[in-house]
Design a protein around this motif. Structure first.
Motif, PDB file in Angstrom:
ATOM      1  N   SER A   1       0.596  -1.233  -0.147  1.00 22.77           N
ATOM      2  CA  SER A   1       0.131   0.347  -0.196  1.00 22.77           C
ATOM      3  C   SER A   1       0.850   1.182  -0.146  1.00 22.77           C
ATOM      4  O   SER A   1       1.822   1.311   0.475  1.00 22.77           O
ATOM      5  CB  SER A   1      -0.865  -0.110   1.279  1.00 22.77           C
ATOM      6  N   ALA A   2       0.995   1.935  -0.453  1.00 21.53           N
ATOM      7  CA  ALA A   2       1.222   3.646  -1.018  1.00 21.53           C
ATOM      8  C   ALA A   2       1.227   3.788   0.387  1.00 21.53           C
ATOM      9  O   ALA A   2       0.310   4.303   1.635  1.00 21.53           O
ATOM     10  CB  ALA A   2       0.741   4.512  -2.226  1.00 21.53           C
ATOM     11  N   ALA A   3       2.461   4.787   0.463  1.00 23.87           N
ATOM     12  CA  ALA A   3       2.024   5.467   2.058  1.00 23.87           C
ATOM     13  C   ALA A   3       1.942   6.785   1.566  1.00 23.87           C
ATOM     14  O   ALA A   3       1.697   7.345   1.272  1.00 23.87           O
ATOM     15  CB  ALA A   3       3.795   6.012   2.023  1.00 23.87           C
ATOM     16  N   PRO A   4       1.471   7.208   3.015  1.00 28.12           N
ATOM     17  CA  PRO A   4       0.053   8.273   2.527  1.00 28.12           C
ATOM     18  C   PRO A   4       0.721   9.484   3.044  1.00 28.12           C
ATOM     19  O   PRO A   4       2.267   9.638   3.081  1.00 28.12           O
ATOM     20  CB  PRO A   4      -1.160   8.649   3.933  1.00 28.12           C
ATOM     21  N   ALA A   5       0.896  10.687   2.046  1.00 30.93           N
ATOM     22  CA  ALA A   5       1.085  11.258   1.449  1.00 30.93           C
ATOM     23  C   ALA A   5       1.399  12.650   2.540  1.00 30.93           C
ATOM     24  O   ALA A   5       0.761  12.249   3.659  1.00 30.93           O
ATOM     25  CB  ALA A   5       0.881  12.513   0.268  1.00 30.93           C
ATOM     26  N   PRO A   6       2.060  13.969   3.472  1.00 37.96           N
ATOM     27  CA  PRO A   6       1.871  13.901   3.834  1.00 37.96           C
ATOM     28  C   PRO A   6       0.963  15.135   3.711  1.00 37.96           C
ATOM     29  O   PRO A   6       0.099  15.865   3.080  1.00 37.96           O
ATOM     30  CB  PRO A   6       3.183  14.998   4.234  1.00 37.96           C
ATOM     31  N   ALA A   7       0.248  14.961   5.504  1.00 43.50           N
ATOM     32  CA  ALA A   7      -0.939  16.354   5.799  1.00 43.50           C
ATOM     33  C   ALA A   7      -2.390  15.637   4.281  1.00 43.50           C
ATOM     34  O   ALA A   7      -2.587  16.422   3.470  1.00 43.50           O
ATOM     35  CB  ALA A   7      -1.584  17.909   5.087  1.00 43.50           C
ATOM     36  N   PRO A   8      -2.869  13.598   4.250  1.00 38.34           N
ATOM     37  CA  PRO A   8      -3.378  14.331   3.250  1.00 38.34           C
ATOM     38  C   PRO A   8      -4.692  14.344   2.852  1.00 38.34           C
ATOM     39  O   PRO A   8      -5.217  14.990   4.370  1.00 38.34           O
ATOM     40  CB  PRO A   8      -3.666  12.319   3.545  1.00 38.34           C
ATOM     41  N   LEU A   9      -5.619  14.851   2.642  1.00 44.16           N
ATOM     42  CA  LEU A   9      -6.853  15.281   2.006  1.00 44.16           C
ATOM     43  C   LEU A   9      -8.351  14.646   2.210  1.00 44.16           C
ATOM     44  O   LEU A   9      -7.238  13.417   1.636  1.00 44.16           O
ATOM     45  CB  LEU A   9      -7.216  15.786   0.482  1.00 44.16           C
ATOM     46  N   PRO A  10      -9.197  14.507   3.004  1.00 44.97           N
ATOM     47  CA  PRO A  10      -9.828  13.958   2.972  1.00 44.97           C
ATOM     48  C   PRO A  10     -10.225  12.642   1.772  1.00 44.97           C
ATOM     49  O   PRO A  10     -10.687  13.311   0.386  1.00 44.97           O
ATOM     50  CB  PRO A  10     -11.145  14.236   2.906  1.00 44.97           C
ATOM     51  N   ALA A  11     -10.525  10.890   1.555  1.00 42.50           N
ATOM     52  CA  ALA A  11     -10.076  10.429   0.308  1.00 42.50           C
ATOM     53  C   ALA A  11     -11.648  10.353  -0.324  1.00 42.50           C
ATOM     54  O   ALA A  11     -12.240  11.032   0.765  1.00 42.50           O
ATOM     55  CB  ALA A  11      -9.822   8.572   1.140  1.00 42.50           C
ATOM     56  N   PRO A  12     -11.800  10.812  -1.148  1.00 44.35           N
ATOM     57  CA  PRO A  12     -12.851  11.140  -2.169  1.00 44.35           C
ATOM     58  C   PRO A  12     -13.679   9.096  -2.063  1.00 44.35           C
ATOM     59  O   PRO A  12     -13.066   8.157  -1.798  1.00 44.35           O
ATOM     60  CB  PRO A  12     -12.859  10.928  -3.836  1.00 44.35           C
ATOM     61  N   ARG A  13     -15.531   9.684  -1.660  1.00 39.78           N
ATOM     62  CA  ARG A  13     -15.888   8.629  -1.590  1.00 39.78           C
ATOM     63  C   ARG A  13     -15.721   7.125  -2.445  1.00 39.78           C
ATOM     64  O   ARG A  13     -16.472   8.069  -3.924  1.00 39.78           O
ATOM     65  CB  ARG A  13     -17.261   9.072  -1.336  1.00 39.78           C
ATOM     66  N   ARG A  14     -15.579   6.500  -2.925  1.00 39.41           N
ATOM     67  CA  ARG A  14     -15.599   5.376  -3.136  1.00 39.41           C
ATOM     68  C   ARG A  14     -16.768   5.148  -4.242  1.00 39.41           C
ATOM     69  O   ARG A  14     -17.635   4.968  -3.686  1.00 39.41           O
ATOM     70  CB  ARG A  14     -15.194   3.784  -2.984  1.00 39.41           C
ATOM     71  N   PRO A  15     -16.463   4.850  -6.222  1.00 43.00           N
ATOM     72  CA  PRO A  15     -18.095   4.659  -5.936  1.00 43.00           C
ATOM     73  C   PRO A  15     -18.646   2.443  -6.016  1.00 43.00           C
ATOM     74  O   PRO A  15     -17.845   1.878  -5.474  1.00 43.00           O
ATOM     75  CB  PRO A  15     -18.142   4.420  -7.466  1.00 43.00           C
ATOM     76  N   VAL A  16     -20.122   2.867  -6.029  1.00 43.92           N
ATOM     77  CA  VAL A  16     -20.951   1.402  -5.457  1.00 43.92           C
ATOM     78  C   VAL A  16     -21.637   1.133  -6.478  1.00 43.92           C
ATOM     79  O   VAL A  16     -21.824   1.640  -6.694  1.00 43.92           O
ATOM     80  CB  VAL A  16     -21.619   1.883  -3.859  1.00 43.92           C
ATOM     81  N   VAL A  17     -20.912  -0.089  -7.340  1.00 39.19           N
ATOM     82  CA  VAL A  17     -22.044  -0.731  -8.086  1.00 39.19           C
ATOM     83  C   VAL A  17     -22.939  -1.707  -7.203  1.00 39.19           C
ATOM     84  O   VAL A  17     -22.254  -2.676  -6.597  1.00 39.19           O
ATOM     85  CB  VAL A  17     -21.036  -1.546  -9.107  1.00 39.19           C
ATOM     86  N   ASP A  18     -23.715  -2.128  -7.600  1.00 39.87           N
ATOM     87  CA  ASP A  18     -25.058  -2.648  -7.819  1.00 39.87           C
ATOM     88  C   ASP A  18     -24.926  -3.479  -8.207  1.00 39.87           C
ATOM     89  O   ASP A  18     -25.589  -3.439  -9.599  1.00 39.87           O
ATOM     90  CB  ASP A  18     -26.130  -2.273  -7.951  1.00 39.87           C
ATOM     91  N   LEU A  19     -24.686  -4.452  -7.533  1.00 45.48           N
ATOM     92  CA  LEU A  19     -24.487  -5.953  -8.379  1.00 45.48           C
ATOM     93  C   LEU A  19     -25.887  -6.784  -9.582  1.00 45.48           C
ATOM     94  O   LEU A  19     -26.091  -6.622 -10.917  1.00 45.48           O
ATOM     95  CB  LEU A  19     -24.188  -7.601  -8.321  1.00 45.48           C
ATOM     96  N   SER A  20     -27.028  -6.572  -8.449  1.00 46.93           N
ATOM     97  CA  SER A  20     -28.377  -6.602  -9.247  1.00 46.93           C
ATOM     98  C   SER A  20     -28.392  -5.634 -10.594  1.00 46.93           C
ATOM     99  O   SER A  20     -29.598  -6.679 -11.247  1.00 46.93           O
ATOM    100  CB  SER A  20     -29.314  -6.933  -7.622  1.00 46.93           C
ATOM    101  N   ARG A  21     -28.433  -5.171 -10.040  1.00 49.71           N
ATOM    102  CA  ARG A  21     -28.644  -3.660 -11.003  1.00 49.71           C
ATOM    103  C   ARG A  21     -27.615  -3.922 -12.333  1.00 49.71           C
ATOM    104  O   ARG A  21     -28.394  -3.629 -13.664  1.00 49.71           O
ATOM    105  CB  ARG A  21     -28.970  -2.313 -11.061  1.00 49.71           C
ATOM    106  N   LEU A  22     -26.605  -3.997 -12.302  1.00 51.65           N
ATOM    107  CA  LEU A  22     -25.519  -4.229 -13.217  1.00 51.65           C
ATOM    108  C   LEU A  22     -26.127  -4.881 -13.604  1.00 51.65           C
ATOM    109  O   LEU A  22     -25.796  -4.924 -15.032  1.00 51.65           O
ATOM    110  CB  LEU A  22     -24.703  -4.397 -12.692  1.00 51.65           C
ATOM    111  N   VAL A  23     -25.896  -6.682 -13.715  1.00 48.96           N
ATOM    112  CA  VAL A  23     -26.940  -7.589 -14.059  1.00 48.96           C
ATOM    113  C   VAL A  23     -28.409  -7.181 -15.219  1.00 48.96           C
ATOM    114  O   VAL A  23     -28.609  -7.727 -16.021  1.00 48.96           O
ATOM    115  CB  VAL A  23     -27.109  -8.896 -13.831  1.00 48.96           C
TER     116      VAL A  23
END
Length: 307
Positions: A200-222
């Motif tokens: 895992s990459a080392a955190p950068a100094p004073a990191p910004l809040p991580a953006p929310r990861r997208p969520v894929v709904d499997l049933s809707r995708l199918v």
């Protein structure tokens, strides 16, 4: 301090990683060592060539051109996934880059922004030029992306490095954009999978809040995948389709122009190629997402999956 491997060891490492290697002329003795030192080596650098046609690309990378003599790299990775060895030793590929980036590579830490050109990269990096126009439209075949992954992993495996020792030219020298058409983050993920390091990459100094990861709904995708938008007046689609299509584009399996939010026949074919890449065959590689294959795609391309 890592001395560069011998030409013979370099060849053996690439072949041992399962690559098809083409030896071009007197590649073992073709270098720029008279112009400066070669080594110690600290990492692998990936480039795109801005050329079209494998034979022409290999010739240019071997001989160079006016103002920049060859070799322009150690290996040329063509669209068919072959690695053409054109030189070994100091090569004109990296140029001057940021010393802070070099220190991060040596420490196998997260990369800072490259904002200086004060350090000789030709001395410290193995270089692979990859056949592509670099316009963001020229596709990256899956076999070529896999060859890049294998070639970088071969060098890292020999030296005991992890995937953070692999960088793009764009991460080294200000103003460079290569490689363009896939992200180095995704490529490092692939290399980490192959090496089994998953660092895992080392955190950068004073990191910004991580953006929310997208969520894929499997049933809707199918549901979207099982609906042909060309035959149905109301195709089933939603934002998750675009997320998956973007991942397939980044993976080199889907042309960007087909990333339109509708899980049509072209997207089905691209997802089927992803399933085959994971080892699925027959009806298990029909292009309709299953949870296991979708989770692995999300792990590489930054989204989560829910049932």
């Amino acid at each position: 301090m890592a001395p560069a491997m011998s030409a013979g060891a370099f060849l053996h490492a690439l072949k041992a990683e399962g690559l098809t290697v083409v030896e071009v002329g007197n590649w073992r003795d073709h270098h720029r060592n008279s112009k400066g030192p070669w080594g110690p080596v600290h990492g692998v650098m990936i480039h795109h060539t801005v050329t079209k046609g494998s034979a022409r690309t290999v010739e240019i990378c071997r001989k160079g051109y006016a103002g920049l003599p060859g070799p322009l790299c150690h290996g040329v990775i063509t669209k068919d996934g072959r690695v053409h060895l054109v030189g070994y030793g100091r090569a004109n590929h990296a140029g001057l880059g940021d010393d802070d980036v070099l220190r991060a590579v040596i420490a196998e830490q997260g990369l800072p922004a490259d904002n200086e050109a004060n350090t000789d990269g030709n001395r410290h990096f193995y270089g692979f030029e990859c056949e592509n126009l670099g316009d963001g439209k020229d596709p990256w075949p899956a076999v070529q992306l896999e060859a890049i992954e294998r070639a970088a992993a071969a060098v890292c495996r020999y030296h005991g490095w992890d995937e953070r020792s692999v960088i793009g030219h764009m991460e080294w020298q200000p103003g460079k954009v290569d490689p363009r058409g896939f992200t180095m983050s995704s490529m490092r993920g692939r290399i980490g999978d192959r090496l089994g390091s998953k660092a895992s990459a080392a955190p950068a100094p004073a990191p910004l809040p991580a953006p929310r990861r997208p969520v894929v709904d499997l049933s809707r995708l199918v549901a979207a995948a099982r609906t042909n938008p060309r035959q149905s007046g109301q195709p089933v689609t939603y934002a998750g389709v675009r997320t998956v299509e973007a991942a397939l584009v980044d993976q080199g399996l889907l042309a960007k122009r087909y990333s339109d939010g509708h899980y049509g026949t072209t997207t089905i074919a691209a997802y089927s190629a992803w399933q085959r890449h994971l080892g699925y065959r027959g009806t298990d590689a029909d292009g309709i997402p299953g949870k296991a294959s979708l989770v692995k795609l999300g792990q590489r391309h930054g989204f989560d999956v829910k049932d």
